[in-house]
Design a protein around this motif. Sequence first.
Motif, PDB file in Angstrom:
ATOM      1  N   UNK A  62      -3.865  -2.092 -17.320  1.00 34.54           N
ATOM      2  CA  UNK A  62      -4.287  -1.072 -16.363  1.00 34.54           C
ATOM      3  C   UNK A  62      -4.754  -1.709 -15.057  1.00 34.54           C
ATOM      4  N   UNK A  63      -5.556  -2.778 -15.174  1.00 36.51           N
ATOM      5  CA  UNK A  63      -6.119  -3.426 -13.983  1.00 36.51           C
ATOM      6  C   UNK A  63      -5.019  -3.955 -13.067  1.00 36.51           C
ATOM      7  N   UNK A  64      -3.990  -4.581 -13.639  1.00 38.16           N
ATOM      8  CA  UNK A  64      -2.940  -5.200 -12.824  1.00 38.16           C
ATOM      9  C   UNK A  64      -2.266  -4.173 -11.926  1.00 38.16           C
ATOM     10  N   UNK A 113       2.033  -7.266 -18.100  1.00 39.85           N
ATOM     11  CA  UNK A 113       1.181  -7.347 -16.905  1.00 39.85           C
ATOM     12  C   UNK A 113       2.036  -7.644 -15.669  1.00 39.85           C
ATOM     13  N   UNK A 114       2.969  -8.585 -15.790  1.00 38.59           N
ATOM     14  CA  UNK A 114       3.868  -8.893 -14.673  1.00 38.59           C
ATOM     15  C   UNK A 114       4.708  -7.684 -14.285  1.00 38.59           C
ATOM     16  N   UNK A 115       5.170  -6.928 -15.288  1.00 38.54           N
ATOM     17  CA  UNK A 115       5.979  -5.735 -15.020  1.00 38.54           C
ATOM     18  C   UNK A 115       5.151  -4.642 -14.355  1.00 38.54           C
ATOM     19  N   UNK A 116       3.885  -4.537 -14.743  1.00 40.99           N
ATOM     20  CA  UNK A 116       2.995  -3.547 -14.107  1.00 40.99           C
ATOM     21  C   UNK A 116       2.749  -3.891 -12.642  1.00 40.99           C
ATOM     22  N   UNK A 117       2.749  -5.182 -12.330  1.00 42.59           N
ATOM     23  CA  UNK A 117       2.608  -5.596 -10.934  1.00 42.59           C
ATOM     24  C   UNK A 117       3.822  -5.131 -10.122  1.00 42.59           C
ATOM     25  N   UNK A 118       5.023  -5.277 -10.698  1.00 41.75           N
ATOM     26  CA  UNK A 118       6.235  -4.781 -10.026  1.00 41.75           C
ATOM     27  C   UNK A 118       6.127  -3.271  -9.813  1.00 41.75           C
ATOM     28  N   UNK A 119       5.700  -2.554 -10.844  1.00 41.03           N
ATOM     29  CA  UNK A 119       5.488  -1.110 -10.716  1.00 41.03           C
ATOM     30  C   UNK A 119       4.506  -0.788  -9.597  1.00 41.03           C
ATOM     31  N   UNK A 120       3.412  -1.566  -9.551  1.00 37.02           N
ATOM     32  CA  UNK A 120       2.376  -1.323  -8.553  1.00 37.02           C
ATOM     33  C   UNK A 120       2.879  -1.514  -7.131  1.00 37.02           C
ATOM     34  N   UNK A 121       3.768  -2.483  -6.922  1.00 38.08           N
ATOM     35  CA  UNK A 121       4.339  -2.692  -5.587  1.00 38.08           C
ATOM     36  C   UNK A 121       5.127  -1.457  -5.164  1.00 38.08           C
ATOM     37  N   UNK A 122       5.911  -0.893  -6.098  1.00 39.21           N
ATOM     38  CA  UNK A 122       6.643   0.330  -5.787  1.00 39.21           C
ATOM     39  C   UNK A 122       5.711   1.499  -5.544  1.00 39.21           C
ATOM     40  N   UNK A 123       4.688   1.644  -6.400  1.00 36.16           N
ATOM     41  CA  UNK A 123       3.743   2.746  -6.254  1.00 36.16           C
ATOM     42  C   UNK A 123       2.940   2.684  -4.974  1.00 36.16           C
ATOM     43  N   UNK A 124       2.626   1.461  -4.530  1.00 35.78           N
ATOM     44  CA  UNK A 124       1.831   1.283  -3.306  1.00 35.78           C
ATOM     45  C   UNK A 124       2.578   1.772  -2.076  1.00 35.78           C
ATOM     46  N   UNK A 125       3.907   1.718  -2.119  1.00 35.21           N
ATOM     47  CA  UNK A 125       4.702   2.211  -0.985  1.00 35.21           C
ATOM     48  C   UNK A 125       5.120   3.669  -1.174  1.00 35.21           C
ATOM     49  N   UNK A 126       5.267   4.102  -2.414  1.00 44.03           N
ATOM     50  CA  UNK A 126       5.863   5.410  -2.697  1.00 44.03           C
ATOM     51  C   UNK A 126       5.001   6.573  -2.204  1.00 44.03           C
ATOM     52  N   UNK A 127       3.783   6.695  -2.731  1.00 42.11           N
ATOM     53  CA  UNK A 127       2.951   7.848  -2.390  1.00 42.11           C
ATOM     54  C   UNK A 127       2.420   7.807  -0.955  1.00 42.11           C
ATOM     55  N   UNK A 128       1.869   6.677  -0.457  1.00 46.00           N
ATOM     56  CA  UNK A 128       1.402   6.670   0.933  1.00 46.00           C
ATOM     57  C   UNK A 128       2.509   6.961   1.938  1.00 46.00           C
ATOM     58  N   UNK A 129       3.706   6.436   1.697  1.00 51.01           N
ATOM     59  CA  UNK A 129       4.815   6.673   2.634  1.00 51.01           C
ATOM     60  C   UNK A 129       5.261   8.129   2.567  1.00 51.01           C
ATOM     61  N   UNK A 130       5.284   8.717   1.356  1.00 52.35           N
ATOM     62  CA  UNK A 130       5.634  10.138   1.235  1.00 52.35           C
ATOM     63  C   UNK A 130       4.639  11.002   1.999  1.00 52.35           C
TER      64      UNK A 130
END
Length: 468
Positions: A62-64, A113-130
């Motif tokens: 969760x933290x990652x 954990x590494x995969x969640x970091x990849x997810x987080x990079x996508x999520x960090x751009x997805x909602x703020x940009x929308x």
Amino acid sequence: MSTILNKNESKITLTPTQDKYLPYVLAVALFMQILDATILNTSLPQMAQALGESPLKMQWAVISYALTLAIFIPISGFLADKYGTRRVFLSAIVIFCIGSLLCAASPTLDFLIGSRIVQGIGGAMMTPVARLILVKSYPRNKLLTVMNFAVIPALVAPLVGPVLGGYIVQYASWHWIFLINIPMGIIGFIMGKKLVPALFEDTKRLDWTGFLLFAAAACGFTLAVEFGSQAGRELYGLFCGLGAGLLIGAYIWHAKKRDAPLFPLSLFDIRTFRIGITGNLFTRLGISAVPFLLPLLLQVVFEYSPSQAGWLLAPIAVGAIGIKPWVSKIIQRYSYRTVLVYNTFFMGSLIIVLAQFNDASQWLWFIPILTVMGACNSMQFSAMNTITIGDLHGTQTSSGNSLMAVNQQLAISFGIAFGAAVLNLLRDRFELDTLAAFQTTYWILGILTILSGLYFLRLKPEDGRGLY
């Protein structure tokens, strides 16, 4: 058809189809991101068993994700302005879905954990940009209506997430927790390709030095909490904490010298922003740990099924939705200062009440307590967020809003790290049994939450008037 002007006075013209359906793009992005954040909590014990880990050591799954969101949110707007909103938004969905596939395929916790970091990079751009797309695409007189519609999934997803996650791991497998993102991602990608306009802005050079200093400091503080709770690794935790403190000092020195730093220090000259952002961070430390710890308590100690644990978490979302129409009226009557001080005390007290449960048969009492807790959380977040940015003007609004979003994700990652660290410390170092360790952890989190509310006494009774 809606036509407005952007900063460069170039026309943005939406087709009738875009004008009608563009808010659905943000709705889908918000639903994906919040569902992913809430669906995981009830699934952690089963995931831990499959990965050969202790359920009480799964906090980094969760933290990652939350920490990655905090680190990359500040550059999402820059990327959207430089490379275009459509390209960045569609890329974000693709990255999020790739991360979801990798999560589902994870053979170990480290890989997850590494995969969640990849997810987080996508999520960090997805909602703020929308959200940025809607702000740039609609005139101000339509923006509130558009935003209110688009954020409905943000209220629904926390209600659906824990229950859906419980049923998925109970009757299918934990892999579907992440695979469910793929069809939603495909829908979001198709909608984005058809509806999202390609908007650009003149951009200044991004403060990459400030970004790297901030990112390293955020990671350092999180690791300091984690290592500090592990036997034999306390020295690592101390070094991480000292290093993170030095990096914060380096960022302040850097920001004073730079014309356009990542987060301008002038924001902290505004008293209500300074109080709001600091109170936001410390108040959320206790609150953020509860949604992580409670499903573990229910499943590991009281032996509830995942679906039962999911249903018992649902009242938190019900309370949050139910209080929404009354938040402004309550604040208007009692002031931001009064509401934040008393509401924080009440939330801390409710966390302490959770420490009194010692039997699985007491589950009926969870429902009213968690419903009230959800209502208090909703009121707290609305009040803190509004008072934090209410006195910002001009360019400060954008940077202040970005810092507030980052602060929220940092508080989630710090809160979960702290809650898990205290729990494991009590079990491993002080050799408390698991139930006693959970109860003591809730006492500590509740007391810290109550103490954090005292910080809001710095507000003046008249602060926030006109923000209702």
